[in-house]
Write a protein that holds these residues in place. Structure first.
Motif, mmCIF file in Angstrom:
data_model
loop_
_atom_site.group_PDB
_atom_site.id
_atom_site.type_symbol
_atom_site.label_atom_id
_atom_site.label_comp_id
_atom_site.label_asym_id
_atom_site.label_seq_id
_atom_site.Cartn_x
_atom_site.Cartn_y
_atom_site.Cartn_z
ATOM 1 N N LYS A 69 0.829 -1.205 0.000
ATOM 2 C CA LYS A 69 0.000 0.000 0.000
ATOM 3 C C LYS A 69 0.867 1.260 0.000
ATOM 4 O O LYS A 69 2.051 1.222 0.337
ATOM 5 N N ASP A 73 -2.917 5.699 2.801
ATOM 6 C CA ASP A 73 -3.388 4.454 3.408
ATOM 7 C C ASP A 73 -2.490 4.099 4.591
ATOM 8 O O ASP A 73 -1.266 3.987 4.454
ATOM 9 N N ARG A 75 -2.025 1.425 5.996
ATOM 10 C CA ARG A 75 -1.352 0.140 5.862
ATOM 11 C C ARG A 75 0.043 0.285 5.269
ATOM 12 O O ARG A 75 0.835 -0.660 5.303
ATOM 13 N N HIS A 212 -12.674 1.276 5.810
ATOM 14 C CA HIS A 212 -12.498 2.246 4.722
ATOM 15 C C HIS A 212 -11.714 3.453 5.219
ATOM 16 O O HIS A 212 -10.868 4.002 4.480
ATOM 17 N N ASP A 214 -9.330 3.495 7.361
ATOM 18 C CA ASP A 214 -7.914 3.128 7.338
ATOM 19 C C ASP A 214 -7.307 3.382 5.965
ATOM 20 O O ASP A 214 -6.185 3.882 5.837
ATOM 21 N N THR A 215 -8.023 3.005 4.919
ATOM 22 C CA THR A 215 -7.478 3.155 3.570
ATOM 23 C C THR A 215 -7.347 4.624 3.178
ATOM 24 O O THR A 215 -6.502 4.968 2.345
#
Length: 403
Positions: A69, A73, A75, A212, A214-215
């Motif tokens: 990612k 994001d 992540r 969502h 998190d992204t």
């Protein structure tokens, strides 16, 4: 945690044989997970119990690869956590510090009409036909490929988060329980009068929204209760004590949502419990959260001494969610940054609500003048950052729409 049929967000399931645990591994490479699964009275909150044959001690091995990612994001960065000696939260994957600027309103964001078992139980709320948020203006902000549930439900709330991120925001706050409070329209329970049973489908739908976020790189500010319900008959355990119901509540929040990468647990908005009860809440939340996320509490502006001073020496308590008048933001944030450093436990301090209560930070279309807009930016946003604070969530006062 109990996940009903394993697809409750889509089915509305209330029964089944599925239990689920989430893992956000901090390291790449081989991992082995071993299941502890027991039965008995209150094992969810106290541990112990009798092992369930055929499930207990099952294990599975797998390999975690590096993230593919990219920012924003989360992540791409790892988990955002307190760090010893730091007054900012730090991503454990990149070492990057985090400054936040986001929305503190509406506090009942999760009173959304397309969540299961979500109704207006009275008191103040949006001026819609059902007393719930619809976020119609943000339907156009939903994008193909974004998540939904039960067909096309959720598009307006997902679109609202998309809009916040596109405007440069990176945080938002929300109550997870306000039954009997200002809005009386948000609760994680199957029945708000039974604080021992949790709503699998509603909470799985909340999870769609939080995943969502998190992204998008949006920090999750969990406000676990509000002042109207922290010591009254609608409070967990009925009176503000930290007993069976309160501990189960914290355990469910940690189990269902603790894997998210950037969040804090706020133990109470304008909290009026005792110093002993606040310390007990800190211990309970920290004990159930395996990731050791940021733990804060929010106070009335004139009760900061009462609330925060005893917490300066409480282990696992990591910061203040300061409410104060806009003109006092720099002074009050700096005060608790310095006091915590003097106590040997530097806090992560944010300004998460700014007065006056009727106006707060004006919505963009409601500023009386450009001079007042610049003054608010200077006093609140720069006032926080120049004091060494983590950042700001903007409170829109009750005199304005969407507060």
């Amino acid at each position: 945690y109990f996940a009903a049929d394993g697809n409750a967000a889509e089915t509305g399931g209330t029964s089944g044989r599925v239990f689920r645990a989430h893992l956000a591994p901090p390291l790449v490479g081989p991992w082995t997970v071993t299941v502890s699964f027991t039965t008995g009275v209150d094992v969810a909150i106290n541990g112990g119990g009798t092992p369930v044959v055929g499930v207990h001690n099952l294990s599975v091995a797998f390999v975690i690869a590096p993230s593919d990612k990219t920012s924003p994001d989360f992540r791409a960065k790892g988990m955002l956590l307190p760090a010893a000696g730091e007054r900012y939260l730090v991503f454990n994957g990149t070492g990057e510090r985090f400054l936040k600027a986001g929305a503190d309103s509406p506090e009942n964001l999760l009173a959304y009409y397309e969540f299961d078992n979500t109704v207006d139980a009275g008191n103040a709320g949006p001026s819609t036909s059902d007393g719930l948020h619809h976020y119609d203006a943000h339907l156009a902000d939903w994008k193909p490929g974004d998540p939904t549930w039960r067909g096309d439900k959720g598009k307006r709330l997902i679109g609202a988060l998309n809009y916040l991120a596109s405007a440069g925001g990176n945080a938002f706050s929300f109550l997870t329980y306000n039954y009997g409070g200002d809005g009386s329209d948000v609760w994680p329970l199957a029945d708000p009068t039974d604080r021992s049973r949790y709503d699998c489908s509603k909470l799985d739908q909340w999870e769609v929204v939080f995943s969502h976020a998190d992204t998008l790189g949006l920090f999750l500010h969990f406000k676990t209760q509000e002042t109207e319900v922290d010591t009254e008959r609608f409070a967990f355990d009925g009176n503000g004590t930290v007993g069976r119901e309160h501990r189960l509540y914290f355990r469910e929040l940690a189990a269902r949502f603790g894997h998210h990468l950037a969040l804090n647990w706020n133990l109470g908005e304008e909290n009026t419990q005792t110093a002993v009860e606040r310390a007990q809440m800190v211990a309970a939340m920290a004990g159930y959260d395996p990731y050791h996320h940021h733990i804060v509490v929010h106070s009335y502006p004139d009760q900061q001494d009462i609330v925060y001073t005893p917490l300066l020496t409480v282990g696992n308590f990591t910061g203040a969610s300061v409410q104060t008048h806009a003109s006092d933001v720099h002074r009050d944030v700096l005060r608790w940054v310095q006091a915590s450093e003097t106590a040997g436990n530097p806090w992560v301090v944010a300004n998460d609500e700014q007065g006056s209560a009727d106006n707060g930070i004006y919505p963009d279309d409601a500023y009386p003048s450009e001079a007042i807009e610049f003054k608010m930016v200077g006093e609140v946003l720069y006032g926080t950052f120049m004091a060494g604070g983590m950042g700001v969530e903007a409170y829109f006062g009750y005199a304005h729409a969407h507060s």
